[in-house]
Design a protein around this motif. Structure first.
Motif, PDB file in Angstrom:
ATOM      1  N   ALA A  23      -4.669   4.766 -12.238  1.00  0.00           N
ATOM      2  CA  ALA A  23      -4.617   4.356 -11.211  1.00  0.00           C
ATOM      3  C   ALA A  23      -6.015   3.983  -9.921  1.00  0.00           C
ATOM      4  CB  ALA A  23      -3.500   3.561 -10.763  1.00  0.00           C
ATOM      5  N   ALA A  24      -6.141   4.600  -9.608  1.00  0.00           N
ATOM      6  CA  ALA A  24      -7.143   4.917  -8.695  1.00  0.00           C
ATOM      7  C   ALA A  24      -8.256   5.132  -8.762  1.00  0.00           C
ATOM      8  CB  ALA A  24      -6.757   6.274  -7.802  1.00  0.00           C
ATOM      9  N   GLU A  25      -8.407   5.989 -10.178  1.00  0.00           N
ATOM     10  CA  GLU A  25     -10.028   5.870 -11.032  1.00  0.00           C
ATOM     11  C   GLU A  25     -10.336   4.500 -11.212  1.00  0.00           C
ATOM     12  OE1 GLU A  25     -12.084   7.939 -10.536  1.00  0.00           O
ATOM     13  OE2 GLU A  25     -10.610   9.629 -10.847  1.00  0.00           O
ATOM     14  N   LEU A  26      -9.437   3.904 -11.819  1.00  0.00           N
ATOM     15  CA  LEU A  26      -9.322   2.534 -12.431  1.00  0.00           C
ATOM     16  C   LEU A  26     -10.061   1.344 -11.343  1.00  0.00           C
ATOM     17  CD1 LEU A  26      -8.424   2.346 -15.664  1.00  0.00           C
ATOM     18  CD2 LEU A  26      -7.056   0.143 -14.889  1.00  0.00           C
ATOM     19  N   LEU A  27      -8.470   1.648 -10.538  1.00  0.00           N
ATOM     20  CA  LEU A  27      -9.046   0.748  -9.308  1.00  0.00           C
ATOM     21  C   LEU A  27     -10.344   0.640  -9.107  1.00  0.00           C
ATOM     22  CD1 LEU A  27      -6.127  -0.021  -7.358  1.00  0.00           C
ATOM     23  CD2 LEU A  27      -7.850  -1.924  -8.529  1.00  0.00           C
ATOM     24  N   CYS A  28     -10.767   1.781  -8.421  1.00  0.00           N
ATOM     25  CA  CYS A  28     -11.729   2.166  -7.901  1.00  0.00           C
ATOM     26  C   CYS A  28     -12.946   1.157  -8.293  1.00  0.00           C
ATOM     27  CB  CYS A  28     -12.766   3.210  -7.085  1.00  0.00           C
ATOM     28  SG  CYS A  28     -11.089   3.964  -6.075  1.00  0.00           S
ATOM     29  N   ARG A  76     -10.939   9.177   7.652  1.00  0.00           N
ATOM     30  CA  ARG A  76     -11.678   7.878   7.007  1.00  0.00           C
ATOM     31  C   ARG A  76     -11.588   7.692   5.567  1.00  0.00           C
ATOM     32  NH1 ARG A  76     -16.961  12.566   8.420  1.00  0.00           N
ATOM     33  NH2 ARG A  76     -18.201  10.491  10.728  1.00  0.00           N
ATOM     34  N   ALA A  77     -10.952   9.131   5.064  1.00  0.00           N
ATOM     35  CA  ALA A  77     -10.435   8.845   3.517  1.00  0.00           C
ATOM     36  C   ALA A  77      -9.585   8.201   3.806  1.00  0.00           C
ATOM     37  CB  ALA A  77     -10.353  10.299   3.195  1.00  0.00           C
ATOM     38  N   LEU A  78      -8.785   8.207   4.367  1.00  0.00           N
ATOM     39  CA  LEU A  78      -6.991   7.699   4.352  1.00  0.00           C
ATOM     40  C   LEU A  78      -7.961   6.027   4.530  1.00  0.00           C
ATOM     41  CD1 LEU A  78      -4.887   9.341   6.712  1.00  0.00           C
ATOM     42  CD2 LEU A  78      -4.806   8.747   3.927  1.00  0.00           C
ATOM     43  N   ASP A  79      -8.694   5.809   5.652  1.00  0.00           N
ATOM     44  CA  ASP A  79      -9.179   4.243   6.087  1.00  0.00           C
ATOM     45  C   ASP A  79      -9.421   3.399   4.496  1.00  0.00           C
ATOM     46  OD1 ASP A  79      -8.696   4.128   8.668  1.00  0.00           O
ATOM     47  OD2 ASP A  79     -10.479   4.797   9.051  1.00  0.00           O
ATOM     48  N   PHE A  80     -10.206   4.945   4.066  1.00  0.00           N
ATOM     49  CA  PHE A  80     -10.713   4.142   2.704  1.00  0.00           C
ATOM     50  C   PHE A  80      -9.642   3.932   1.283  1.00  0.00           C
ATOM     51  CE2 PHE A  80     -11.774   5.331  -1.868  1.00  0.00           C
ATOM     52  CZ  PHE A  80     -12.514   3.988  -1.981  1.00  0.00           C
ATOM     53  N   LEU A  81      -8.749   4.363   1.040  1.00  0.00           N
ATOM     54  CA  LEU A  81      -7.860   4.535   0.477  1.00  0.00           C
ATOM     55  C   LEU A  81      -6.796   3.308   0.306  1.00  0.00           C
ATOM     56  CD1 LEU A  81      -6.927   8.005   0.024  1.00  0.00           C
ATOM     57  CD2 LEU A  81      -8.065   6.726  -1.658  1.00  0.00           C
ATOM     58  N   ILE A  82      -6.853   2.998   2.471  1.00  0.00           N
ATOM     59  CA  ILE A  82      -5.964   2.260   2.274  1.00  0.00           C
ATOM     60  C   ILE A  82      -6.723   0.999   2.305  1.00  0.00           C
ATOM     61  CG2 ILE A  82      -4.934   0.576   4.552  1.00  0.00           C
ATOM     62  CD1 ILE A  82      -4.368   3.097   5.702  1.00  0.00           C
ATOM     63  N   ALA A  83      -7.626   0.572   2.606  1.00  0.00           N
ATOM     64  CA  ALA A  83      -9.067  -0.628   2.048  1.00  0.00           C
ATOM     65  C   ALA A  83      -8.569  -1.108   0.819  1.00  0.00           C
ATOM     66  CB  ALA A  83     -10.309  -0.590   2.991  1.00  0.00           C
ATOM     67  N   GLN A  84      -8.615  -0.111   0.094  1.00  0.00           N
ATOM     68  CA  GLN A  84      -8.222  -0.014  -1.573  1.00  0.00           C
ATOM     69  C   GLN A  84      -6.977  -0.124  -1.646  1.00  0.00           C
ATOM     70  OE1 GLN A  84     -11.296  -0.085  -3.455  1.00  0.00           O
ATOM     71  NE2 GLN A  84     -12.574   0.281  -2.081  1.00  0.00           N
ATOM     72  N   GLY A  85      -6.482  -0.047  -0.968  1.00  0.00           N
ATOM     73  CA  GLY A  85      -4.499  -0.816  -1.434  1.00  0.00           C
ATOM     74  C   GLY A  85      -4.276   0.314  -2.095  1.00  0.00           C
ATOM     75  N   PHE A  96       1.568   8.141   5.674  1.00  0.00           N
ATOM     76  CA  PHE A  96       0.847   7.620   4.832  1.00  0.00           C
ATOM     77  C   PHE A  96       1.810   7.300   3.552  1.00  0.00           C
ATOM     78  CE2 PHE A  96      -1.852   8.272   9.037  1.00  0.00           C
ATOM     79  CZ  PHE A  96      -2.512   7.261   8.516  1.00  0.00           C
ATOM     80  N   VAL A  97       2.182   6.597   2.426  1.00  0.00           N
ATOM     81  CA  VAL A  97       2.464   7.128   1.468  1.00  0.00           C
ATOM     82  C   VAL A  97       1.746   6.473   0.437  1.00  0.00           C
ATOM     83  CG1 VAL A  97       5.260   6.747   2.851  1.00  0.00           C
ATOM     84  CG2 VAL A  97       3.827   4.639   1.529  1.00  0.00           C
ATOM     85  N   GLY A  98       1.704   6.918  -0.803  1.00  0.00           N
ATOM     86  CA  GLY A  98       0.954   6.211  -1.803  1.00  0.00           C
ATOM     87  C   GLY A  98       1.493   4.756  -2.322  1.00  0.00           C
ATOM     88  N   CYS A  99       0.114   4.069  -2.661  1.00  0.00           N
ATOM     89  CA  CYS A  99       1.172   2.832  -2.534  1.00  0.00           C
ATOM     90  C   CYS A  99       1.443   2.942  -3.794  1.00  0.00           C
ATOM     91  CB  CYS A  99      -0.074   1.694  -3.320  1.00  0.00           C
ATOM     92  SG  CYS A  99       0.859  -0.160  -3.447  1.00  0.00           S
ATOM     93  N   VAL A 100       2.903   1.727  -4.855  1.00  0.00           N
ATOM     94  CA  VAL A 100       3.087   1.963  -5.923  1.00  0.00           C
ATOM     95  C   VAL A 100       2.698   1.146  -7.131  1.00  0.00           C
ATOM     96  CG1 VAL A 100       5.724   3.230  -5.328  1.00  0.00           C
ATOM     97  CG2 VAL A 100       4.947   1.390  -5.273  1.00  0.00           C
ATOM     98  N   ARG A 101       1.994  -0.526  -6.009  1.00  0.00           N
ATOM     99  CA  ARG A 101       1.352  -0.972  -6.801  1.00  0.00           C
ATOM    100  C   ARG A 101       0.212  -1.475  -6.531  1.00  0.00           C
ATOM    101  NH1 ARG A 101       6.057  -2.872  -4.692  1.00  0.00           N
ATOM    102  NH2 ARG A 101       7.522  -3.351  -6.134  1.00  0.00           N
ATOM    103  N   PRO A 102      -0.714  -0.097  -6.486  1.00  0.00           N
ATOM    104  CA  PRO A 102      -2.442  -0.586  -6.388  1.00  0.00           C
ATOM    105  C   PRO A 102      -1.944  -1.347  -7.968  1.00  0.00           C
ATOM    106  CG  PRO A 102      -1.935   1.392  -7.452  1.00  0.00           C
ATOM    107  CD  PRO A 102      -0.393   1.184  -7.504  1.00  0.00           C
ATOM    108  N   GLY A 103      -3.786  -2.414  -6.709  1.00  0.00           N
ATOM    109  CA  GLY A 103      -3.898  -3.492  -7.291  1.00  0.00           C
ATOM    110  C   GLY A 103      -3.302  -4.790  -7.782  1.00  0.00           C
ATOM    111  N   GLN A 104      -2.101  -5.153  -7.929  1.00  0.00           N
ATOM    112  CA  GLN A 104      -0.950  -6.133  -7.360  1.00  0.00           C
ATOM    113  C   GLN A 104      -1.176  -6.021  -6.127  1.00  0.00           C
ATOM    114  OE1 GLN A 104       1.857  -4.092 -10.355  1.00  0.00           O
ATOM    115  NE2 GLN A 104       2.561  -5.979 -10.073  1.00  0.00           N
ATOM    116  N   ALA A 105      -0.985  -7.508  -5.845  1.00  0.00           N
ATOM    117  CA  ALA A 105      -1.045  -8.268  -4.399  1.00  0.00           C
ATOM    118  C   ALA A 105       0.317  -8.478  -4.377  1.00  0.00           C
ATOM    119  CB  ALA A 105      -1.254  -9.504  -4.867  1.00  0.00           C
TER     120      ALA A 105
END
Lengths: 163, 163
Positions: A23-28, A76-85, A96-105
DNA sequence: GGTCACTTGATATAATATTACACTTTTCCG
DNA sequence: CGGAAAAGTGTAATATTATATCAAGTGACC
């Protein structure tokens, strides 16, 4: 909840990791953001479990593999990942935890077990709605909500014999 | 809100401080807790404004008066005040505010202005109720809720000319 | 007046996070 | 292609937030 607690307790976690990374690859890609090696590795480590991870634990793991990894590397990596949701910060744990709904508001709402540390992301639409409404009527323009409920999860509430 | 934003902006803050300290004396007496000089001083400083205060800012102010004040001095006093329900911790700021409803059971819900730093404690009963209900239905036993809404307050939303 | 619980003093250190600057890699435009 | 600009990373230092530990002081109560 989309799955039962029993199912969760026995779930195949490697599938979570794979799907999170995919999902991360896709979103990015869609956002023109670069999921570099460092960032991917941090995301992977965050997804090692459904517990919130401390930045310095990530650091320790990564520094073992490559001593050039220092605090800024991780943050820095965390900041990026957070900014990407892709990752959420749990304020009440500084973790920190992984988001279970990345890409969905969605609003960030968490149930945090103080026994086992598991963080479950939930979606209770009324909560966000009521809060925003209350804020608005106070003349307050809400940007972001931090909602973290501490307590004991299902599993940790059970007597030991039933686990 | 119990008072209007305009009234708030021009309110007599010394009255807030006095009433907070009085309420604290009362509550501590009732609970058999000792509101010592240190603790009282910390509470007073927390109440200097309606913004969240950093522990090390308190420390700096107190150390100016008495060099024997060290981090543990401040954190212990804060721990006490929090345990008594006289101060709340704002997790997303690592900072502290005076409680506006000491002694009355309530969920901790805050509107935090990212412009001016003002923290307004609110009570939106539905939010607590919805959250607890959602938690329960997930088998989660909720102990404590952290609810912090960031954004811009009324005053900071106004064009400068209207302030 | 003694003792027990609580509070504070003092020192050290742990845990979390950021700044600053140099260097490398990627992008992307001509 | 080549080279400038932007984005990402390495490195060192340091800032910020918080706790552990142990000794000494203080007040409450019998």
């Amino acid at each position: 909840m989309s799955i039962s607690k029993q199912a969760f307790d026995r779930h195949d976690h490697s599938a979570c990791v794979v799907s999170a990374l995919d999902a991360a690859e896709l979103l990015c890609a869609r956002h023109g953001a670069r999921l570099t090696g460092r960032r991917r590795r941090v995301l992977e480590l965050v997804w090692r479990s459904h517990q919130a991870v401390k930045a310095y634990d990530l650091l320790a793991q990564m520094a073992r593999e490559d001593p050039s990894v220092k605090p800024p590397t991780v943050y820095r990596a965390l900041d990026f990942l957070i900014a990407q949701g892709l990752v959420h910060r749990i304020e009440s744990l500084n973790a920190f935890v992984g988001c279970v709904r990345p890409g969905q508001a969605h609003h960030e709402q968490f149930l945090i077990c103080d026994d086992c540390g598991t963080v479950q992301e939930v979606e209770v639409p009324e909560v966000g709605r009521s809060l925003t409404k209350a804020a608005t009527s106070a003349g307050f323009q809400a940007d972001h909500q931090t909602i973290e409920v501490h307590g004991r999860c299902d599993t940790c509430c059970q007597p030991a014999s039933r686990r």
